[in-house]
Motif scaffolding. Sequence first.
Motif, mmCIF file in Angstrom:
data_model
loop_
_atom_site.group_PDB
_atom_site.id
_atom_site.type_symbol
_atom_site.label_atom_id
_atom_site.label_comp_id
_atom_site.label_asym_id
_atom_site.label_seq_id
_atom_site.Cartn_x
_atom_site.Cartn_y
_atom_site.Cartn_z
ATOM 1 N N THR A 100 3.866 -1.714 0.358
ATOM 2 C CA THR A 100 3.331 -2.317 1.555
ATOM 3 C C THR A 100 4.648 -2.003 2.677
ATOM 4 O OG1 THR A 100 2.680 -4.038 0.282
ATOM 5 C CG2 THR A 100 3.132 -4.745 2.540
ATOM 6 N N LEU A 128 -4.312 -1.177 9.769
ATOM 7 C CA LEU A 128 -4.462 -1.444 8.365
ATOM 8 C C LEU A 128 -5.527 -2.093 7.651
ATOM 9 C CD1 LEU A 128 -0.658 -2.342 7.725
ATOM 10 C CD2 LEU A 128 -1.795 -0.229 7.284
ATOM 11 N N LEU A 134 -3.063 -1.476 0.554
ATOM 12 C CA LEU A 134 -3.239 -1.490 1.762
ATOM 13 C C LEU A 134 -3.506 0.109 2.405
ATOM 14 C CD1 LEU A 134 -0.570 -3.571 3.655
ATOM 15 C CD2 LEU A 134 -3.069 -4.038 3.260
#
Length: 65
Positions: free
Chosen positions: A15, A34, A47
Amino acid sequence: MRIKEKRVIVAFHTTHEAMAFEDFCLAGGVPGRLIPLPGEIAAGCGLAYSSPPENLDLIKASLDE
């Protein structure tokens, strides 16, 4: 119904990497955002950075830096 369009997707291991890349792109004027990682892609953090395909060269240059 949502119209499907091609996108450049960049996946990340962590992340922290995803958020750092988003900040870098915002500062450099690379359009995108994102998103949750699409189910068809397996990667570490869940992500991904999504951008229109015309920005592929900008994204590649950003990844090289």
